[in-house]
Structure formats: structure tokens, C-alpha cells
Design an enzyme around this catalytic site. Sequence first.
Site, PDB file in Angstrom:
ATOM      1  N   LYS A   1      14.225  67.927  51.710  1.00  0.00           N
ATOM      2  CA  LYS A   1      14.567  67.123  52.885  1.00  0.00           C
ATOM      3  C   LYS A   1      13.328  66.640  53.624  1.00  0.00           C
ATOM      4  O   LYS A   1      13.424  65.800  54.534  1.00  0.00           O
ATOM      5  CB  LYS A   1      15.470  67.928  53.810  1.00  0.00           C
ATOM      6  CG  LYS A   1      16.850  68.193  53.209  1.00  0.00           C
ATOM      7  CD  LYS A   1      17.681  69.076  54.088  1.00  0.00           C
ATOM      8  CE  LYS A   1      19.084  69.242  53.499  1.00  0.00           C
ATOM      9  NZ  LYS A   1      19.066  69.826  52.147  1.00  0.00           N
TER      10      LYS A   1
ATOM     11  N   LYS B   1       9.766  69.968  58.511  1.00  0.00           N
ATOM     12  CA  LYS B   1       9.240  70.569  57.283  1.00  0.00           C
ATOM     13  C   LYS B   1       8.138  69.701  56.671  1.00  0.00           C
ATOM     14  O   LYS B   1       7.185  70.223  56.076  1.00  0.00           O
ATOM     15  CB  LYS B   1      10.376  70.785  56.276  1.00  0.00           C
ATOM     16  CG  LYS B   1      11.173  72.048  56.509  1.00  0.00           C
ATOM     17  CD  LYS B   1      10.288  73.267  56.409  1.00  0.00           C
ATOM     18  CE  LYS B   1      11.061  74.540  56.221  1.00  0.00           C
ATOM     19  NZ  LYS B   1      10.165  75.699  56.049  1.00  0.00           N
TER      20      LYS B   1
ATOM     21  N   ASP C   1      10.203  89.497  60.722  1.00  0.00           N
ATOM     22  CA  ASP C   1      11.417  88.734  61.020  1.00  0.00           C
ATOM     23  C   ASP C   1      11.826  88.984  62.460  1.00  0.00           C
ATOM     24  O   ASP C   1      11.561  90.057  63.011  1.00  0.00           O
ATOM     25  CB  ASP C   1      12.552  89.134  60.074  1.00  0.00           C
ATOM     26  CG  ASP C   1      13.573  88.030  59.882  1.00  0.00           C
ATOM     27  OD1 ASP C   1      14.120  87.556  60.888  1.00  0.00           O
ATOM     28  OD2 ASP C   1      13.815  87.638  58.721  1.00  0.00           O
TER      29      ASP C   1
ATOM     30  N   ASN D   1      18.484  72.335  47.312  1.00  0.00           N
ATOM     31  CA  ASN D   1      19.433  73.228  47.967  1.00  0.00           C
ATOM     32  C   ASN D   1      19.535  74.534  47.194  1.00  0.00           C
ATOM     33  O   ASN D   1      19.546  74.534  45.958  1.00  0.00           O
ATOM     34  CB  ASN D   1      20.815  72.572  48.050  1.00  0.00           C
ATOM     35  CG  ASN D   1      20.835  71.426  49.043  1.00  0.00           C
ATOM     36  OD1 ASN D   1      21.181  71.594  50.187  1.00  0.00           O
ATOM     37  ND2 ASN D   1      20.426  70.240  48.601  1.00  0.00           N
TER      38      ASN D   1
ATOM     39  N   ASN E   1      19.166  92.304  59.054  1.00  0.00           N
ATOM     40  CA  ASN E   1      18.970  91.941  57.649  1.00  0.00           C
ATOM     41  C   ASN E   1      17.712  92.584  57.084  1.00  0.00           C
ATOM     42  O   ASN E   1      17.684  93.028  55.927  1.00  0.00           O
ATOM     43  CB  ASN E   1      18.886  90.421  57.497  1.00  0.00           C
ATOM     44  CG  ASN E   1      20.229  89.747  57.698  1.00  0.00           C
ATOM     45  OD1 ASN E   1      21.266  90.398  57.707  1.00  0.00           O
ATOM     46  ND2 ASN E   1      20.220  88.437  57.876  1.00  0.00           N
TER      47      ASN E   1
ATOM     48  N   THR F   1      31.591  65.762  53.192  1.00  0.00           N
ATOM     49  CA  THR F   1      31.281  64.669  54.121  1.00  0.00           C
ATOM     50  C   THR F   1      31.494  63.283  53.513  1.00  0.00           C
ATOM     51  O   THR F   1      31.920  62.358  54.196  1.00  0.00           O
ATOM     52  CB  THR F   1      29.835  64.788  54.624  1.00  0.00           C
ATOM     53  OG1 THR F   1      28.945  64.778  53.506  1.00  0.00           O
ATOM     54  CG2 THR F   1      29.647  66.073  55.417  1.00  0.00           C
TER      55      THR F   1
ATOM     56  N   LEU G   1      21.738  77.562  46.152  1.00  0.00           N
ATOM     57  CA  LEU G   1      23.126  78.021  46.053  1.00  0.00           C
ATOM     58  C   LEU G   1      23.254  79.442  46.583  1.00  0.00           C
ATOM     59  O   LEU G   1      22.506  80.331  46.206  1.00  0.00           O
ATOM     60  CB  LEU G   1      23.587  77.979  44.600  1.00  0.00           C
ATOM     61  CG  LEU G   1      23.873  76.604  44.013  1.00  0.00           C
ATOM     62  CD1 LEU G   1      24.031  76.698  42.515  1.00  0.00           C
ATOM     63  CD2 LEU G   1      25.110  76.002  44.638  1.00  0.00           C
ATOM     64  N   GLY G   2      24.234  79.663  47.446  1.00  0.00           N
ATOM     65  CA  GLY G   2      24.503  81.006  47.916  1.00  0.00           C
ATOM     66  C   GLY G   2      23.673  81.437  49.105  1.00  0.00           C
ATOM     67  O   GLY G   2      23.885  82.523  49.638  1.00  0.00           O
ATOM     68  N   SER G   3      22.712  80.625  49.538  1.00  0.00           N
ATOM     69  CA  SER G   3      21.900  81.014  50.697  1.00  0.00           C
ATOM     70  C   SER G   3      22.712  80.833  51.972  1.00  0.00           C
ATOM     71  O   SER G   3      23.736  80.144  52.002  1.00  0.00           O
ATOM     72  CB  SER G   3      20.630  80.172  50.762  1.00  0.00           C
ATOM     73  OG  SER G   3      20.940  78.815  50.993  1.00  0.00           O
TER      74      SER G   3
END
Length: 641
Positions: free
Chosen positions: A443, A455, A346, A480, A351, A505, A482-484
Site C-alpha cells: 500500500k 508506510k 510492544d 496482504n 499478546n 466492497t 492471510l489470517g493476520s
Amino acid sequence: MFGAKQKGRPKIRTGKKLAALLLSDFLTSNVLYFLMVFVHWNFQMDATQLLRLTLRVPFVTLAYIGFNALLRTYNTLWKYAGLYDMIRFGISGLCATAFVFVCDYAGMKICRAMMAAGELAENQLYFNVLPYSIYIDVAIFFVAVGLLIRMAYRMARMFSTEQRRKENKKGASPEKNLLIIGAGHVGSALISELQMTEYRQGFPVAILDDDPKKIGQFILRTPVVGTCDQIRETVLKYHIDQIYFCITEIDGARKRELLEQAVDTGCTVKTAADYAEIGNKKSALKESRQVDILDLLSRPPVELDREVCRYLTGETVLVTGGGGSIGSELCRQIARYAPKKIVIFDIYENNAYTLKNALDAQYFGNPQIEIRIGSVREERRLREVFEEFHPTSVFHAAAHKHVPLMEDSPYEAIKNNILGTYNTAKVADECGVRNFVLLSTDKAVNPTNVMGATKRCCELVVQHFAKFSKTKFAAVRFGNVLGSNGSVIPLFKEQLEHGGPLTVTHPDITRYFMTIPEQLVVQAGGLAKGGEIFVLDMGEPVKIVTLAEKLIKLSGYEPYVDIDIQFTGLRPGEKLYEELILPSEREGMHKTENDKIFVTAPGAFDEDELVRHIGMICDLLPADSRKFLKELVPNYKFDKA
């Protein structure tokens, strides 16, 4: 079993309560022997019998109090006592009675020996064995009377607590009324704990359960008043303040349905610990937690096939972007399959360092966790790390993922996502890595933004290498998470902390959602043959505005009344809805061994053109970034203005 050594030194009780227990056991044991002998001899007792019983008082007292002390019944908090404590007290009474019999028998033998030697007269036989029925009766009555005395104390405490509760109801600060959903082991354990803590957390006034046989019954004086579908009516009828969800073995869809009904009442909703945790001496009350948005949106988790995942056991695994929210969860999942080593690669060290400490604390250095700092943009740094550790499996999670940010910095997305993936795949191929798994996104399907287009190019890179490499290359396409980091949940929570409003939005915008732990990446590495794109059955998409409304309700507020929701308009590159597969992929799509995981066949594309464009990235002008992406991904749509 009952006298087993416990961890730590047992606390010895002192004070008035202990003195009262000692006195009651002294009187009960001795009075019972006098009474049983008196009854046995038809209510007649001469001076010799009275003397014999009086001489037995010391060892009778020693026997019953001594065995209670030995089995630690005086350390029991009888207001919390259960069946185990009662059985232990019963064994203590039986052992003490047996000890008294042995003492009587030994005393009788000694006295008769002394009489034979002429040291005692016939009328001086101070000790003798009593009729067997007396010992049996004393043992039974001692246990019964002893438990009755102890339970009387418990009932007195319960009555006192109930009286205080009623008085509190008349005061200014009444206790909370609790509704328990689930009349099973967890629900009864929770009610028992509430009772033991004198209802300081609230008073259970009603239980709901789907078993019709339980309706009308009571659990610790709390009635089962109806089925789980009667949440709203029960809340209104019993003036409920807080709801505890105590059903652990339940279908995921049914659980979400009931939790949503509970949340819609406006009450605080908590879920209790499961029965396995309670069995491990955990508290059903303390381990309960407030219902989270993840409980309402997450689908039943996709189970990983441990046999498929055994390709990781004893191996060295490298995770790029391993310090991120998704990459770190991936490292945690990999660690469960006992690899020899996990290498976290990384560019952000904080982190990664935190994750290493957490994994080391959990697994005590097995697997070994290594951190290497570097960027996937730099092929030379990647090669250094691969040659140092020789990983057999690589999970490529490093990427720029924030859609709005990448719209403003498209060239950075191209360098990090496309070039970074190509570099990592190239080095993995040259170093003989067995498995390479790319983390992609929904996406990438018919992309309308830079992140999605890059991607999609990453997926093409993986399929390109799969055609000639011995490494098994595959991609996993997500919705998606959740929580990322960067997901809508942390943003909504931050807005709630500031009193709102929550910003959405568009009122009709929908997304597929999954939880961070619900990843098929690990399993995809074992299922891959080469070139596949794995897709998870994501269920039905969720409206973002619905997500915002539920989060507001979970926080104890009323949407549009206490906390407003404002619509800000679609951002550049944002679609109203996402897709999981391309039309060209639909025909060849099929299920894998896991019926929640699908795989698409590789599509046709110009590989030479792909490689040529990747070679141009370092010399690409940032202004030409979108044109560059359009040439590689023809279905990429963007606003040319």
C-alpha cells in the site's frame, strides 16, 4: 529388538480372548509333536514313544506359551496386527523350538548318566533327542498354524464389520462414502486406520491417483478407479460424501488445483497428515484436518536460506510490535536460528505475554524471551531498552495498519508509523545495531490512503539512515497477510458464524496474498547491504469476491444460495488493485540469491525536507495531516473533500 523395553508398563490381556489363545498354543504345540513323530515313524508308535512324548508336554507347553508371553504376542491386538507382529510371533516359535531341543538334549544326557550309574534300566530312557527334521517341521507348522488361527479371528472381525456396514447402508443412517486422493503411503495408511476403526469415520469406496500403473489395482479392497483429474465424475458415480487429500509430495500449484476441484464438488474435504508424521507414530486419520482457505490461496512457500540467516545465531534480537500477528510469527522464525535472546517490545502486554509463554514452552528458555512494554513514539523509552539489551538486529513491525481506521485518525498514523520508525531507526543507529529491517506494505506504492502514505514515509526514513549509518538498514514490502489481525479472512469467518451475508466492497477488487509464515524478513536482514527495499514475488492477485466464495464452499454452503455476498462500495482510501513496486523502482530491480525475492535500488528524494517534516510532527495540527503526507509523498492521492 522385539523384546525392547517400552515406555510404560505393558498391559496384560485377560479374559476369554487370552484363554482362547493360550488353549490354541497349548494344543497346537503338543499335537504337532505327536503328529510329526507319528508321521516320521510311518504312522507307528509304541508305548515307550508315547510315554516319552507325554512326559515332554509340560516343558513343551512352557516353552511355546512362555516365549509368546516373553515377546508379548499375547498383548497384540490381532485385528490391527501388521508385519512386525507376525515376525515377532515367528521368532517366538523358533526360540521355543530351540528351547525344547535343549530340554530334550539335557534330559537325554541326564537319563544316560543315570543309566551308567545303574539307576535306570535301558528301557527307562525317558528323554531322547528327536530327529532334527521334526524340530524344523514343528517350528514351521507352529508359526503357520498360530498365525492362521490369529488371522482367522481378524478375518472374522472384518467380515462382521463388512456385514454391519451393508446393514447400515439399508438403514436410516448410512455411513459416509469416502474418496481417497493419492494411492501412496499416506493413502494406504489412512485406509488401514479406517479399517481398524471398523469404518466408524466412513467407508473408502474409491481411490484416485495420477500414476497410471496403479489404476485398476486395490489397496485393502479399495479400488484405484482413475486419475486425480476425475474428481467430479468419481464423486457423482460413487455418491461421495467426504474427500481425503493424501498426496504430500506435490507441486503447490497442482495441489491447489486438485483441492479446488474437490471443494467445488460440495463434499467435505480434508488433508491427511504427511508420511513423516505417520512414521513418527502419528495417526493419519486423527492428524487429518479440514482444508482451509490458506490451502487454496497460499503459494509454494519461499524457502529461507539457513546460511544467510545465521547472522541471528547467538545474538540478541529486538522485535518492535512483537506481540502482533505478524510480529509474533517473526519472533517464531527468529527463534529457529538459535539467537541468545529475543526482546519483544510492544505497547500491548497480553499478546506479548502469550507469545513468551508459547516460545518458552517450545524452546525451554533457549533462546531467552524478554518483554518490554513501551511505545515507539517515545524515544527515551526506546533508548532505555536498547541500552539494557544492546541488540545486534532490530525488526521494526510496530505500526498502525488498519486502512479504514487510519483514514479517520491520520495524525495518529503519522505519529505511530513515521515518528515511531524515525525514533527506532535513530536509536538503532546511535547504539550501533548491525541490522535494521522495516516491515512495509504494498500500500506504500502510489498510496491512496493514509496508512500507505505513512508506510512510504517509513521506507524513506530507512533509506535516509542507510546513507550515513554503519547499521544495515532495509525494508521488506508485503502484500496482504492471510489470517493476520484486521485481514479479511477473520471478518469473513465471523460473518459466516452469524449466517452471513459476507460483505465485499467491490466485485472487481483484487489483492496480493501471502500466509503469515511466508515471510522474507529474516532473510532480508542477512541479504541487506543498506537502503534496499526487498519485494517478494507474490504471484497473481486474487479477487476478494473469489476468496469469499471459496470460504463459503469450504464451510459446506453454496454461495449466493445458502450464504449471500453483498457489495458495499469502496471505502475511503481503498484501491481496486495494489502494486508492489513504483515505476521508478522497476528499472533497477533485480533478483537476489533467492529467485523469489527481488530488491529495488534506493530512489532519489529530498532528505533535508524529510528530516524537517519529521521534526514538525509533534506540533502538527491533525487537520493538516493529509497535506503533510502529500508534501512528503507527492504521488499520494486522496479526496480533498
